[in-house]
Design a protein around this motif. Structure first.
Motif, PDB file in Angstrom:
ATOM      1  N   LEU A  30       0.509  -0.893  -0.093  1.00 49.78           N
ATOM      2  CA  LEU A  30      -0.457  -0.257   0.001  1.00 49.78           C
ATOM      3  C   LEU A  30       0.581   1.552  -0.035  1.00 49.78           C
ATOM      4  N   TYR A  31       2.159   1.725   0.310  1.00 50.77           N
ATOM      5  CA  TYR A  31       2.869   2.547   0.219  1.00 50.77           C
ATOM      6  C   TYR A  31       4.285   2.132  -0.495  1.00 50.77           C
ATOM      7  N   ASP A  32       4.309   1.641  -1.701  1.00 46.42           N
ATOM      8  CA  ASP A  32       5.622   1.670  -2.611  1.00 46.42           C
ATOM      9  C   ASP A  32       4.453   1.967  -3.497  1.00 46.42           C
ATOM     10  N   VAL A  38      -2.498   6.126  -4.908  1.00 48.13           N
ATOM     11  CA  VAL A  38      -3.847   4.848  -4.208  1.00 48.13           C
ATOM     12  C   VAL A  38      -4.313   5.317  -2.731  1.00 48.13           C
ATOM     13  N   TYR A  39      -2.809   4.909  -1.673  1.00 46.12           N
ATOM     14  CA  TYR A  39      -3.607   4.994  -0.661  1.00 46.12           C
ATOM     15  C   TYR A  39      -3.695   6.422  -0.205  1.00 46.12           C
ATOM     16  N   HIS A  40      -3.167   7.456  -0.817  1.00 46.89           N
ATOM     17  CA  HIS A  40      -3.235   9.085  -1.083  1.00 46.89           C
ATOM     18  C   HIS A  40      -4.827   9.609  -1.608  1.00 46.89           C
ATOM     19  N   LEU A  67       5.561  11.307  12.736  1.00 44.42           N
ATOM     20  CA  LEU A  67       6.359  10.068  12.202  1.00 44.42           C
ATOM     21  C   LEU A  67       5.367   9.572  11.213  1.00 44.42           C
ATOM     22  N   ALA A  68       5.914   8.325  10.554  1.00 39.74           N
ATOM     23  CA  ALA A  68       5.034   7.986   9.504  1.00 39.74           C
ATOM     24  C   ALA A  68       4.145   8.758   8.477  1.00 39.74           C
ATOM     25  N   ALA A  69       4.902   9.886   8.524  1.00 39.82           N
ATOM     26  CA  ALA A  69       3.883  10.870   7.869  1.00 39.82           C
ATOM     27  C   ALA A  69       3.233  11.037   6.011  1.00 39.82           C
ATOM     28  N   GLY A  70       3.649   9.755   5.673  1.00 43.35           N
ATOM     29  CA  GLY A  70       2.770   9.490   4.780  1.00 43.35           C
ATOM     30  C   GLY A  70       2.861  10.422   3.635  1.00 43.35           C
ATOM     31  N   SER A  71       1.726  11.110   3.177  1.00 44.96           N
ATOM     32  CA  SER A  71       1.710  12.054   1.526  1.00 44.96           C
ATOM     33  C   SER A  71       1.238  13.237   2.479  1.00 44.96           C
ATOM     34  N   GLY A  72       1.410  13.383   3.443  1.00 35.19           N
ATOM     35  CA  GLY A  72       1.153  14.559   4.306  1.00 35.19           C
ATOM     36  C   GLY A  72      -0.660  15.250   5.125  1.00 35.19           C
ATOM     37  N   ARG A  73      -1.367  13.693   5.536  1.00 34.89           N
ATOM     38  CA  ARG A  73      -2.757  13.783   5.421  1.00 34.89           C
ATOM     39  C   ARG A  73      -2.852  14.583   7.019  1.00 34.89           C
ATOM     40  N   LEU A  74      -1.467  14.138   7.848  1.00 38.03           N
ATOM     41  CA  LEU A  74      -1.643  14.974   8.655  1.00 38.03           C
ATOM     42  C   LEU A  74      -0.169  16.567   9.379  1.00 38.03           C
ATOM     43  N   ALA A  87       8.362  15.929   8.974  1.00 35.52           N
ATOM     44  CA  ALA A  87       7.931  14.701   8.373  1.00 35.52           C
ATOM     45  C   ALA A  87       8.460  14.215   8.404  1.00 35.52           C
ATOM     46  N   LEU A  88       8.931  12.753   9.276  1.00 40.05           N
ATOM     47  CA  LEU A  88       9.513  11.632   8.788  1.00 40.05           C
ATOM     48  C   LEU A  88       9.101  10.627   8.259  1.00 40.05           C
ATOM     49  N   GLU A  89       9.455  10.482   7.513  1.00 39.19           N
ATOM     50  CA  GLU A  89       8.527   9.093   5.922  1.00 39.19           C
ATOM     51  C   GLU A  89       9.406   7.551   6.007  1.00 39.19           C
ATOM     52  N   LEU A  90       8.982   6.526   6.208  1.00 34.98           N
ATOM     53  CA  LEU A  90       9.841   5.297   5.082  1.00 34.98           C
ATOM     54  C   LEU A  90       9.855   5.503   4.272  1.00 34.98           C
ATOM     55  N   SER A  91       9.170   5.371   3.801  1.00 31.42           N
ATOM     56  CA  SER A  91       8.594   5.103   1.942  1.00 31.42           C
ATOM     57  C   SER A  91       8.489   6.249   1.520  1.00 31.42           C
ATOM     58  N   SER A  93       8.655   6.660  -1.881  1.00 32.58           N
ATOM     59  CA  SER A  93       7.305   6.738  -2.919  1.00 32.58           C
ATOM     60  C   SER A  93       5.866   7.858  -2.144  1.00 32.58           C
ATOM     61  N   MET A  94       5.770   7.619  -0.891  1.00 33.91           N
ATOM     62  CA  MET A  94       5.141   8.207  -0.349  1.00 33.91           C
ATOM     63  C   MET A  94       5.202  10.022   0.058  1.00 33.91           C
ATOM     64  N   LEU A  95       7.003   9.929   0.096  1.00 35.63           N
ATOM     65  CA  LEU A  95       7.908  11.318   0.115  1.00 35.63           C
ATOM     66  C   LEU A  95       7.488  12.105  -1.189  1.00 35.63           C
ATOM     67  N   ALA A 118      13.066   7.825   6.746  1.00 37.11           N
ATOM     68  CA  ALA A 118      13.976   7.236   7.742  1.00 37.11           C
ATOM     69  C   ALA A 118      13.266   6.772   8.253  1.00 37.11           C
ATOM     70  N   ASP A 119      13.411   5.188   9.266  1.00 39.57           N
ATOM     71  CA  ASP A 119      12.459   4.578   9.732  1.00 39.57           C
ATOM     72  C   ASP A 119      12.084   4.903  11.087  1.00 39.57           C
ATOM     73  N   MET A 120      10.990   4.970  11.384  1.00 38.26           N
ATOM     74  CA  MET A 120      10.432   5.320  12.414  1.00 38.26           C
ATOM     75  C   MET A 120      10.856   4.655  14.120  1.00 38.26           C
ATOM     76  N   SER A 121      11.848   3.625  13.465  1.00 37.63           N
ATOM     77  CA  SER A 121      11.977   2.236  15.162  1.00 37.63           C
ATOM     78  C   SER A 121      13.286   3.096  15.229  1.00 37.63           C
ATOM     79  N   SER A 140       0.383   0.335  14.838  1.00 37.73           N
ATOM     80  CA  SER A 140       0.751  -1.510  14.046  1.00 37.73           C
ATOM     81  C   SER A 140       1.154  -1.465  13.216  1.00 37.73           C
ATOM     82  N   LEU A 141       2.045  -0.520  12.784  1.00 38.44           N
ATOM     83  CA  LEU A 141       2.769  -1.154  11.663  1.00 38.44           C
ATOM     84  C   LEU A 141       4.548  -2.348  11.805  1.00 38.44           C
ATOM     85  N   LEU A 142       3.987  -1.819  13.073  1.00 36.54           N
ATOM     86  CA  LEU A 142       5.399  -2.120  13.721  1.00 36.54           C
ATOM     87  C   LEU A 142       5.343  -3.369  14.517  1.00 36.54           C
ATOM     88  N   ASN A 143       6.515  -4.142  14.629  1.00 40.13           N
ATOM     89  CA  ASN A 143       6.875  -5.241  15.644  1.00 40.13           C
ATOM     90  C   ASN A 143       7.181  -5.095  17.039  1.00 40.13           C
TER      91      ASN A 143
HETATM   92  C1  LIG Z   1      -1.166   4.313   7.412  1.00 37.04           C
HETATM   93  S1  LIG Z   1       0.157   6.007   6.441  1.00 37.04           S
HETATM   94  C2  LIG Z   1      -0.176   7.082   7.258  1.00 37.04           C
HETATM   95  C3  LIG Z   1       0.620   8.067   6.638  1.00 37.04           C
HETATM   96  C4  LIG Z   1       0.045   9.470   6.836  1.00 37.04           C
HETATM   97  N1  LIG Z   1       0.327   9.858   8.398  1.00 37.04           N
HETATM   98  C5  LIG Z   1      -1.167   9.440   6.777  1.00 37.04           C
HETATM   99  O1  LIG Z   1      -1.513  10.157   8.280  1.00 37.04           O
HETATM  100  O2  LIG Z   1      -2.168   9.444   5.859  1.00 37.04           O
HETATM  101  C6  LIG Z   1       1.368   4.955   6.908  1.00 37.04           C
HETATM  102  C7  LIG Z   1       2.525   5.487   6.299  1.00 37.04           C
HETATM  103  O3  LIG Z   1       3.399   4.419   7.467  1.00 37.04           O
HETATM  104  C8  LIG Z   1       5.017   4.395   6.267  1.00 37.04           C
HETATM  105  N2  LIG Z   1       5.872   3.650   7.596  1.00 37.04           N
HETATM  106  C9  LIG Z   1       5.279   2.088   8.018  1.00 37.04           C
HETATM  107  N3  LIG Z   1       6.153   1.880   8.316  1.00 37.04           N
HETATM  108  C10 LIG Z   1       7.400   3.039   8.514  1.00 37.04           C
HETATM  109  C11 LIG Z   1       8.708   3.043   9.567  1.00 37.04           C
HETATM  110  N4  LIG Z   1       9.182   2.199   9.869  1.00 37.04           N
HETATM  111  N5  LIG Z   1       8.959   3.947   9.018  1.00 37.04           N
HETATM  112  C12 LIG Z   1       8.176   5.742   8.796  1.00 37.04           C
HETATM  113  N6  LIG Z   1       7.059   5.114   8.018  1.00 37.04           N
HETATM  114  C13 LIG Z   1       6.780   4.442   7.641  1.00 37.04           C
HETATM  115  C14 LIG Z   1       4.258   4.083   5.766  1.00 37.04           C
HETATM  116  O4  LIG Z   1       4.955   4.262   4.524  1.00 37.04           O
HETATM  117  C15 LIG Z   1       2.896   5.180   5.238  1.00 37.04           C
HETATM  118  O5  LIG Z   1       3.197   6.275   4.701  1.00 37.04           O
END
Ligand SMILES: C[S@@+](CC[C@H](N)C(=O)[O-])C[C@H]1O[C@@H](n2cnc3c(N)ncnc32)[C@H](O)[C@@H]1O
Length: 269
Positions: A30-32, A38-40, A67-74, A87-91, A93-95, A118-121, A140-143
């Motif tokens: 969903l984030y590639d 599609v997510y956006h 964190l995990a800012a995605g396409s900037g919804r927040l 805004a920190l984001e791993l993907s 494509s989202m950045l 960067a990786d939020m973890s 919930s994307l993190l273990n």
């Molecule tokens: C549910 S989306 C939320 C995006 C944005 N905050 C929003 O509200 O639309 C989750 C985001 O987390 C990013 N993500 C996943 N694992 C991550 C990680 N380890 N570090 C940083 N971002 C990560 C994904 O690429 C995706 O953009």
């Protein structure tokens, strides 16, 4: 159950549809590169959680780390509320989508935003923040070890008195509710069918998104598997990672069986 190339076994009607489509399926996360638009298109401009976050942030001075800012919804509404935002984001494509939104925004707003891939973890930035925000239940994307790294990284970046605001979702089970739900969405120029599969007590749910209209040729299908992390579990983890949980707010329910919670934590004295 259908299995998509490189991945996850998909249960339910979504799995059956995948099996029917066979090798026409082009799997995407969903984030590639394929999934990010599609997510956006689906949620990138939704205002869910925004009002509650901005209300809490009014009492918290200083710049904000999204964190995990995605396409900037927040990120975008945070900037519009005159905050300096990182805004920190791993993907990547989202950045890219976030960069396009910033390019189209007024300079006064754009200039208050820094983006970081960067990786939020596990991140190290050369500054502290009044608030660190992790919305959209993205924890919930993190273990478990990823969450441990997240807590450590967040603590290291909070200014004295700073707050960590994060949301999570509780899923309600019932004997009568089906394990799978299906919702149709209309995006900017196309429609989608979104399936979510979760059985009571399962540790994760699977989201699978198909185009609403399946044409000839390859069919792009986006999937993501999301952990179900209760507010109680996260509060326990936060406390054992040196945070004090200051408040818990119920958010408006985003779906019939979804109950979202916003937690406010600070570094324990
Ligand atoms: C549910 S989306 C939320 C995006 C944005 N905050 C929003 O509200 O639309 C989750 C985001 O987390 C990013 N993500 C996943 N694992 C991550 C990680 N380890 N570090 C940083 N971002 C990560 C994904 O690429 C995706 O953009």
């Amino acid at each position: 159950m259908g299995t998509i190339p490189n991945g996850l076994a998909i249960p339910g009607r979504a799995g059956a549809l995948l099996a029917e489509l066979g090798d026409r399926v082009v799997r995407c996360d969903l984030y590639d590169e394929v999934g990010a638009p599609v997510y956006h298109d689906l949620v990138g401009k939704e205002t869910y959680e925004v009002r509650e976050l901005l209300t809490l942030l009014r009492a918290i001075p200083g710049s904000v780390l999204d964190l995990a800012a995605g396409s900037g919804r927040l990120t975008m509404p945070l900037l519009a509320s005159r905050r300096d935002v990182t805004a920190l984001e791993l993907s990547g494509s989202m950045l890219k989508l976030l960069a396009a939104r910033l390019d189209a925004a007024p300079a006064a707003l754009r200039n208050r935003c820094t983006t970081v891939q960067a990786d939020m973890s596990d991140f190290t930035l050369d500054r502290e923040f009044g608030a660190v925000v992790l919305g959209t239940t993205s924890i919930s994307l993190l273990n478990a070890s990823g969450r441990q790294g997240l807590y450590e990284s967040v603590r290291a970046h909070l200014a004295p008195g700073g707050r960590f605001l994060l949301s999570t979702v509780a899923l309600e089970s019932s004997d009568t509710a089906p394990a799978e739900t299906e919702v149709e969405f209309t995006g900017s120029d196309r429609g989608y069918r979104l399936f979510e599969y979760w059985t009571a007590g399962a540790e994760s749910r699977t989201v699978t998104i198909f185009p609403a209209v399946i044409e000839e040729g390859p069919v792009e299908v986006c999937t993501t598997s999301i952990r179900v992390l209760s507010a109680e579990l996260l509060e326990e983890e936060l406390r054992s990672s040196g945070f004090a949980v200051r408040s818990r707010h119920m958010l408006p329910d985003p779906g019939a069986r979804h109950h979202n919670v916003l937690l406010e934590a600070e570094a324990a004295a």
